[in-house]
Enzyme design. Structure first.
Site, PDB file in Angstrom:
ATOM      1  N   ASN A   8       0.806  -1.211   0.000  1.00 33.75           N
ATOM      2  CA  ASN A   8       0.000   0.000   0.000  1.00 33.75           C
ATOM      3  C   ASN A   8       0.849   1.276   0.000  1.00 33.75           C
ATOM      4  OD1 ASN A   8       0.922  -0.299   2.583  1.00 33.75           O
ATOM      5  ND2 ASN A   8      -1.000   0.242   3.580  1.00 33.75           N
ATOM      6  N   CYS A   9       2.144   1.145  -0.217  1.00 39.03           N
ATOM      7  CA  CYS A   9       3.063   2.284  -0.271  1.00 39.03           C
ATOM      8  C   CYS A   9       3.094   2.842  -1.701  1.00 39.03           C
ATOM      9  CB  CYS A   9       4.456   1.839   0.163  1.00 39.03           C
ATOM     10  SG  CYS A   9       5.743   3.073  -0.087  1.00 39.03           S
ATOM     11  N   ASP A  10       2.764   4.108  -1.848  1.00 39.71           N
ATOM     12  CA  ASP A  10       2.743   4.725  -3.175  1.00 39.71           C
ATOM     13  C   ASP A  10       4.098   4.669  -3.861  1.00 39.71           C
ATOM     14  OD1 ASP A  10       0.061   5.339  -2.952  1.00 39.71           O
ATOM     15  OD2 ASP A  10       0.419   7.387  -2.229  1.00 39.71           O
TER      16      ASP A  10
END
Length: 105
Positions: A8-10
């Site tokens: 979920n890390c951009d």
């Protein structure tokens, strides 16, 4: 090529999208192997711990004083991301212009 980070890390998703054939390994689901963590700590030392993260800000002084290896084992989200392992075993940390240029992007 392997990208170690969080799904979920951009920044990790940007790196994954830019690197054809790369695989994202979520370090919360699959912790770093001891040998890889040791190599990364040897190369990057304290830089491997993201001291600007929400997780870091939630730690008390005693917790922050622990060795980086112990912190990263207990709090995988503290790792600066992404940690990229190239096909030839080179490790790169982060997704800056320098890392992108090193990867030919």
């Amino acid at each position: 090529m392997k990208i170690y980070g969080l799904k979920n890390c951009d920044t990790c998703r940007k790196a994954l999208k830019s690197l054809d054939g790369a695989v994202l390994i979520d370090i919360r689901e699959t912790p770093l192997e001891d040998a890889l963590l040791d190599r990364a700590l040897e190369q990057f030392a304290e830089k491997l711990v993201n001291t600007r993260s929400t997780t870091w800000r939630g730690l008390d002084d005693a917790e922050r004083a622990r060795p980086p290896r112990d912190l990263l084992r207990d709090h995988p989200a503290l790792m600066k991301r992404p940690l990229i392992e190239t096909a030839d075993g080179e490790l790169l940390l982060g997704w800056t212009r320098t890392q992108q240029q090193a990867l030919g992007i």
